[in-house]
Design a protein around this motif. Structure first.
Motif, mmCIF file in Angstrom:
data_model
loop_
_atom_site.group_PDB
_atom_site.id
_atom_site.type_symbol
_atom_site.label_atom_id
_atom_site.label_comp_id
_atom_site.label_asym_id
_atom_site.label_seq_id
_atom_site.Cartn_x
_atom_site.Cartn_y
_atom_site.Cartn_z
ATOM 1 N N TRP A 58 0.840 -1.122 -0.133
ATOM 2 C CA TRP A 58 -0.044 0.166 0.222
ATOM 3 C C TRP A 58 0.855 1.280 -0.159
ATOM 4 O O TRP A 58 0.204 2.407 -0.317
ATOM 5 C CB TRP A 58 -0.965 0.049 1.243
ATOM 6 C CG TRP A 58 -1.720 -1.188 1.412
ATOM 7 C CD1 TRP A 58 -2.081 -1.836 2.679
ATOM 8 C CD2 TRP A 58 -2.726 -1.758 0.517
ATOM 9 N NE1 TRP A 58 -2.870 -2.945 2.321
ATOM 10 C CE2 TRP A 58 -3.335 -2.980 1.181
ATOM 11 C CE3 TRP A 58 -2.876 -2.002 -0.918
ATOM 12 C CZ2 TRP A 58 -4.204 -3.921 0.266
ATOM 13 C CZ3 TRP A 58 -3.673 -2.586 -1.580
ATOM 14 C CH2 TRP A 58 -4.328 -3.563 -0.843
ATOM 15 N N ARG A 59 2.074 1.039 0.213
ATOM 16 C CA ARG A 59 2.844 2.341 0.471
ATOM 17 C C ARG A 59 2.961 3.226 -0.807
ATOM 18 O O ARG A 59 2.879 4.394 -0.841
ATOM 19 C CB ARG A 59 4.572 1.893 0.817
ATOM 20 C CG ARG A 59 4.312 1.205 2.161
ATOM 21 C CD ARG A 59 6.124 0.912 2.464
ATOM 22 N NE ARG A 59 5.962 0.175 3.598
ATOM 23 C CZ ARG A 59 7.027 -0.400 4.298
ATOM 24 N NH1 ARG A 59 8.414 0.112 3.696
ATOM 25 N NH2 ARG A 59 7.266 -0.940 5.278
ATOM 26 N N GLN B 170 1.258 8.211 -3.662
ATOM 27 C CA GLN B 170 0.635 9.131 -4.627
ATOM 28 C C GLN B 170 -0.572 9.690 -4.352
ATOM 29 O O GLN B 170 -0.621 11.037 -4.892
ATOM 30 C CB GLN B 170 -0.034 7.866 -5.740
ATOM 31 C CG GLN B 170 0.938 7.090 -6.521
ATOM 32 C CD GLN B 170 0.331 5.862 -7.499
ATOM 33 O OE1 GLN B 170 -0.586 5.248 -6.930
ATOM 34 N NE2 GLN B 170 0.831 5.683 -8.724
ATOM 35 N N GLY B 171 -1.190 9.579 -3.247
ATOM 36 C CA GLY B 171 -2.112 10.331 -2.538
ATOM 37 C C GLY B 171 -1.478 11.451 -2.211
ATOM 38 O O GLY B 171 -2.258 12.674 -2.318
ATOM 39 N N ARG C 146 0.670 7.548 10.055
ATOM 40 C CA ARG C 146 0.929 6.615 11.040
ATOM 41 C C ARG C 146 -0.139 5.425 10.612
ATOM 42 O O ARG C 146 -1.178 5.709 10.637
ATOM 43 C CB ARG C 146 0.701 6.909 12.354
ATOM 44 C CG ARG C 146 1.353 8.019 12.989
ATOM 45 C CD ARG C 146 2.837 7.716 13.204
ATOM 46 N NE ARG C 146 3.641 9.125 13.919
ATOM 47 C CZ ARG C 146 3.838 8.946 15.227
ATOM 48 N NH1 ARG C 146 3.283 8.052 15.992
ATOM 49 N NH2 ARG C 146 4.474 9.973 15.643
ATOM 50 N N TYR C 147 0.171 4.071 10.459
ATOM 51 C CA TYR C 147 -0.427 2.966 10.379
ATOM 52 C C TYR C 147 -0.928 2.375 11.668
ATOM 53 O O TYR C 147 0.035 2.070 12.457
ATOM 54 C CB TYR C 147 0.482 1.968 9.539
ATOM 55 C CG TYR C 147 -0.578 1.181 8.730
ATOM 56 C CD1 TYR C 147 -1.084 1.319 7.607
ATOM 57 C CD2 TYR C 147 -1.192 -0.214 9.454
ATOM 58 C CE1 TYR C 147 -1.871 0.589 6.697
ATOM 59 C CE2 TYR C 147 -1.852 -0.941 8.720
ATOM 60 C CZ TYR C 147 -2.218 -0.703 7.180
ATOM 61 O OH TYR C 147 -3.154 -1.526 6.596
ATOM 62 N N ILE C 148 -2.313 2.366 11.790
ATOM 63 C CA ILE C 148 -2.715 1.978 12.989
ATOM 64 C C ILE C 148 -3.633 0.623 13.041
ATOM 65 O O ILE C 148 -4.679 0.765 12.162
ATOM 66 C CB ILE C 148 -3.523 2.969 13.767
ATOM 67 C CG1 ILE C 148 -2.745 4.330 14.124
ATOM 68 C CG2 ILE C 148 -4.190 2.822 15.011
ATOM 69 C CD1 ILE C 148 -3.484 5.383 14.301
ATOM 70 N N LEU D 62 -8.299 2.938 -4.284
ATOM 71 C CA LEU D 62 -9.309 3.515 -3.084
ATOM 72 C C LEU D 62 -8.500 4.193 -2.036
ATOM 73 O O LEU D 62 -8.801 5.016 -1.619
ATOM 74 C CB LEU D 62 -10.288 2.425 -2.733
ATOM 75 C CG LEU D 62 -11.089 1.937 -3.820
ATOM 76 C CD1 LEU D 62 -11.982 0.678 -3.129
ATOM 77 C CD2 LEU D 62 -11.715 2.673 -4.544
ATOM 78 N N ILE D 63 -7.525 3.686 -1.572
ATOM 79 C CA ILE D 63 -6.518 4.216 -0.810
ATOM 80 C C ILE D 63 -5.842 5.236 -1.133
ATOM 81 O O ILE D 63 -5.744 6.315 -0.349
ATOM 82 C CB ILE D 63 -5.497 2.897 -0.291
ATOM 83 C CG1 ILE D 63 -6.013 1.878 0.508
ATOM 84 C CG2 ILE D 63 -4.174 3.846 0.493
ATOM 85 C CD1 ILE D 63 -5.126 0.630 0.873
ATOM 86 N N ARG D 64 -5.445 5.340 -2.297
ATOM 87 C CA ARG D 64 -5.009 6.705 -2.808
ATOM 88 C C ARG D 64 -5.856 7.615 -2.800
ATOM 89 O O ARG D 64 -5.526 8.637 -2.331
ATOM 90 C CB ARG D 64 -4.712 6.572 -4.206
ATOM 91 C CG ARG D 64 -3.980 7.534 -4.959
ATOM 92 C CD ARG D 64 -3.567 7.377 -6.491
ATOM 93 N NE ARG D 64 -3.266 8.715 -7.125
ATOM 94 C CZ ARG D 64 -2.869 8.476 -8.458
ATOM 95 N NH1 ARG D 64 -2.922 7.376 -8.919
ATOM 96 N NH2 ARG D 64 -2.463 9.676 -8.870
#
Length: 818
Positions: free
Chosen positions: A324-325, A330-331, A373-375, A438-440
């Motif tokens: 996902w990085r 890109q986002g 931060r990834y939670i 979608l994450i972007r």
């Protein structure tokens, strides 16, 4: 010769005195007495030698100020040069307790606050500083502002020791982090009440770590409370919350602030400035933004894109799954074209953090670094907060909170909103490249918040509904002019429309808002001079809906500024949306099929279909009693507020009658619901219809209809129209003689309950309006219609229902006889 003899004699006498045994003994005794006296004073004094407090065993970290750990105790060593300088304290919950709050780890427990350390005699004071009221230091009124905004002392600390040259002071800070200090506490007053908190247990509250960086100090500590109704660990009657306190030094050279304008969306700070030449206590609002300055002023003046002296850099949390990085990066960098509109290139950059080998000192806790931060919690969300200078609005850093379970929310939205035309959404687990995009989108939205931009709920109305069915339009323009709107995915496009764009993107409004907030205006000498230029920019775009800002409201009354909607016509857009839901619902049993799994996913997707239908009802219903808000200033033509057109309000009520109050039989699908429940459909539809009915007859909405009729020069949709149109729709069987199905019977009883509530309104704001009179007339008319309606009915349950209705109406109208 005589002088030389005298000099030699004097030297001989001095040597004799120095080496005299008696004199030597006297001097040793005197020195010993002095040392003993000094030692005695040292023992009696609360201020000890530095080496007695900060011993050789101390664990020390240096930075903004030194922090020491000695035998389990923590000390701050504050340099004299740091005293009276202003810094922020930012209180966050770092150890998530399930059920404590929505946001989990990383959420602020208090608003950021300004503080300063001051020396008074042998104590160091921690004082809270407010920037609600300000004045120029040069103005005589400054002293009055200080006197009338006296800074409270949060805590006073004894000085334990001085450093060797007495330019720094050592204080014991354990009590600051182990007592119940409101300024940096974990719980709100409401939480204390809800959880029945008895108090803080200081013995089980402790500091766990302290780190110092060049511009901030980070303290992590645990606060342990006793309570009766706790969100977790109920059997222990104990709530332990891990906190992180950030002490952040404010810039020595404050940034030039930029004035806020309500026609362009920005988060802002507000001050009362007593130095302004106005005959009132004048308010000033400044936007929050990063400090971006061109590194080549001459090139910038020539109109060339230039790099900023200090770009905005976001690092990706090393805990983020690798797949996902790149989408998160890109986002972030999707905002680069917006900053190009403001004259900057490479203004916002995404980076991987350095490895420990590359930079052992790098830490996400360092205020110099902003991090996504990834939670790992089950929260379905992401957040983009920031820390800013309350004097100027300068954003100092931001840590975006990215919750792992946001993917579940994205899956649900994307499926129910696009699966009718999008094969990639017809499964419960998407391909990585689909989820990645979608994450972007969400990353770009959250980054927008960290740039200072709030939600712009008035953006999506700029695009005509049918344009969202056009592949060329949607591929270029996205689903709304702003990614800061809650314009999710394209639920309007229909099968056969072709390769239509489905996702939001950084759009033309976003480019404009960044241009407004970040373009350096080098020839303006003050915020007021800037505002003259910016006002002209705004007016140039005032007639173009693409550049409109509509603030987010709870339960809005402006139908063009709502969450989750698309297009310029809520009725038309929702009709398209419902057509797609009707296509999707029969397929979710197939799409959720996972061998060996139960039907939890099917139940969730069925609930998502209902939730999406509910959004359509809300979008349409807001038109009734609706008021448009288009912000203007004195130098613009037109009114700020105007009522929604009569035709649109009537069409909205007709839509609700047809699509929801008339039983939506397409939602009744036992093949689906009986896989996860024995009963529930009847109650689910009842609740759905009742919530929409209650919203439609909110007292505030009725009052708006009454006032609009009284004040508007044109013909408007009236409160009488609403009561009449809904009565005819909900009670249509009285005229046709058709059997009244159980869903409609429930709805009709709910209608009577709502009328009963309106008849019991006590508040003068409602009691002295036309609401009760219209309600009474509606019930009288309904009562007269029930009698012939009964005679037309051949269905027994329908007859019994109408007989009961007669009794209920009578009890509402004449409660004293019941």
């Amino acid at each position: 010769m005589h002088n030389l003899t005298k000099l030699l004699a004097g030297m001989l006498l001095a040597l004799t005195l120095i080496y005299s045994p008696d004199l030597q003994a006297q001097r040793k005794k005197k020195k010993k007495n002095q040392e003993e006296e000094t030692s005695k004073k040292s023992k009696d004094s609360p201020i000890k030698p530095y080496s007695e407090i900060i011993t050789d065993e101390a664990e020390t970290d240096t930075g903004l100020f030194s922090v020491h750990k000695v035998e389990g105790k923590y000390y701050f060593e504050l340099a004299d040069s740091l005293l009276d300088q202003e810094m922020l304290v930012v209180s966050r919950i770092s150890g998530h307790v399930k059920g404590l709050n929505f946001g989990g780890a990383g959420m602020k427990s208090r608003p950021q606050q300004v503080l300063r350390w001051q020396k008074m005699d042998d104590k160091i004071l921690l004082r809270s500083v407010s920037y609600n009221s300000v004045a120029s230091f040069e103005d005589p009124i400054y002293q009055s502002v200080r006197n009338n905004n006296f800074e409270p002392v949060i805590m006073a600390f004894d000085i334990k020791a001085y450093n060797d040259d007495t330019t720094a002071y050592v204080i014991d800070v354990n009590s600051l982090f182990t007592k119940d200090i409101a300024m940096i506490g974990a719980l709100t007053d409401q939480q204390r009440e809800d959880f029945e908190i008895k108090g803080l247990d200081q013995e089980r509250s402790l500091i766990t770590s302290a780190r110092s960086f060049p511009q901030n100090v980070e303290i992590r500590h645990v606060l342990t409370y006793n309570g009766n109704k706790l969100p977790a660990n109920i059997l222990t009657n104990t709530l332990s919350v891990e906190m992180n306190q950030s002490f952040v030094l404010l810039p020595a050279d404050p940034m030039e602030p930029r004035l806020y304008d309500g026609r362009v969306g920005y988060f802002s700070i507000q001050q009362t400035n007593y130095s302004l030449d106005e005959q009132r206590a004048a308010q000033r609002r400044y936007i929050t933004r990063w400090r971006l300055e061109p590194n080549d002023t001459a090139a910038f003046r020539r109109g060339e894109l230039v790099e900023p002296i200090k770009p905005i850099v976001y690092y990706i949390d090393p805990a983020t799954p690798r797949k996902w990085r790149d989408y998160l990066k890109q986002g972030i960098e999707d905002w680069q074209p917006a900053f190009e509109a403001a004259g900057f290139k490479n203004a916002i950059i995404a980076k991987e953090p350095p490895t420990p080998e590359e930079d052992p000192e790098w830490s996400p806790e360092d205020v110099r670094y902003s991090v996504i931060r990834y939670i790992t919690t089950d929260i379905q969300n992401a957040q983009g907060p920031h820390v800013h200078d309350p004097r100027t609005g300068e954003i100092l850093e931001s840590d975006i909170l990215w919750y792992h379970n946001i993917m579940r929310l994205l899956r649900n939205w994307y499926l129910v909103q696009t699966a009718a035309i999008n094969p990639e959404a017809r499964r419960v687990k998407f391909k990585d490249e689909v989820m990645g995009e979608l994450i972007r989108f969400v990353a770009a939205h959250e980054v927008g918040h960290t740039l200072g931009l709030p939600h712009n709920m008035g953006s999506s109305v700029a695009y005509p509904v049918d344009s969202l069915r056009s592949p060329t339009f949607t591929k270029k323009m996205g689903t709304a002019p702003s990614i800061m709107d809650y314009a999710r995915f394209n639920y309007i496009a229909q099968p056969g429309d072709g390769d239509v764009g489905l996702n939001p993107q950084v759009g033309p409004y976003d480019l404009w808002s960044i241009k407004y907030g970040y373009t350096p205006l080098l020839d303006a000498d003050s915020p007021e001079e800037e505002h003259k230029i910016l006002n002209e920019w705004i007016k140039e775009r005032a007639d173009d809906p693409i550049y409109r800002y509509g603030p987010q409201r709870y339960n809005p009354d402006d139908p063009t500024s709502q969450t989750e909607d698309l297009g310029d016509d809520a009725v038309k857009a929702s009709e398209y949306g419902i057509a797609n839901l009707k296509r999707i619902l029969p397929k979710i049993l197939e799409w959720s099929n996972q061998e060996g799994e139960d039907y939890d996913q099917l139940e969730e997707l069925y609930g998502q279909v209902l939730a999406q239908l509910g959004r359509y009802m809300r979008h349409v219903g807001t038109n009734v009693g609706g008021v448009y808000e288009y912000r203007k200033t004195y130098d613009e033509e037109g009114t700020v507020f105007s009522p929604v057109e009569r035709e649109k309000q009537a069409a909205a009520v007709a839509f609700l009658n047809e699509q929801l109050f008339q039983t939506p039989s397409w939602l009744i699908n036992p093949e689906i619901t009986q896989q996860f429940e024995g009963v529930g459909t009847l109650e689910r539809l009842r609740s759905f219809q009742v919530s929409t009915l209650n919203r439609l007859f909110e007292a505030d909405r009725l009052n708006r209809l009454i006032e609009t009729q009284a004040t508007s020069p044109q013909e408007t949709y009236t409160v009488l129209d609403l009561f009449e149109d809904t009565r005819e729709g909900i009670w249509a069987e009285l005229a046709t003689g058709e059997a009244i199905d159980p869903y409609r019977r429930n709805l009709q009883r709910a209608y009577l309950d709502k009328m009963k509530q309106l008849m019991k309104l006590k508040d003068q704001q409602y009691d002295q309006t036309d609401i009760k009179a219209v309600t009474r007339a509606t019930l009288n008319n309904l009562q007269q219609s029930v009698r012939p309606g009964l005679s037309r009915q051949r269905d027994n349950l329908s007859r019994y229902h109408l007989q009961d209705v007669q009794q209920r109406i009578e009890q509402i109208l004449n409660p004293e006889n019941s």
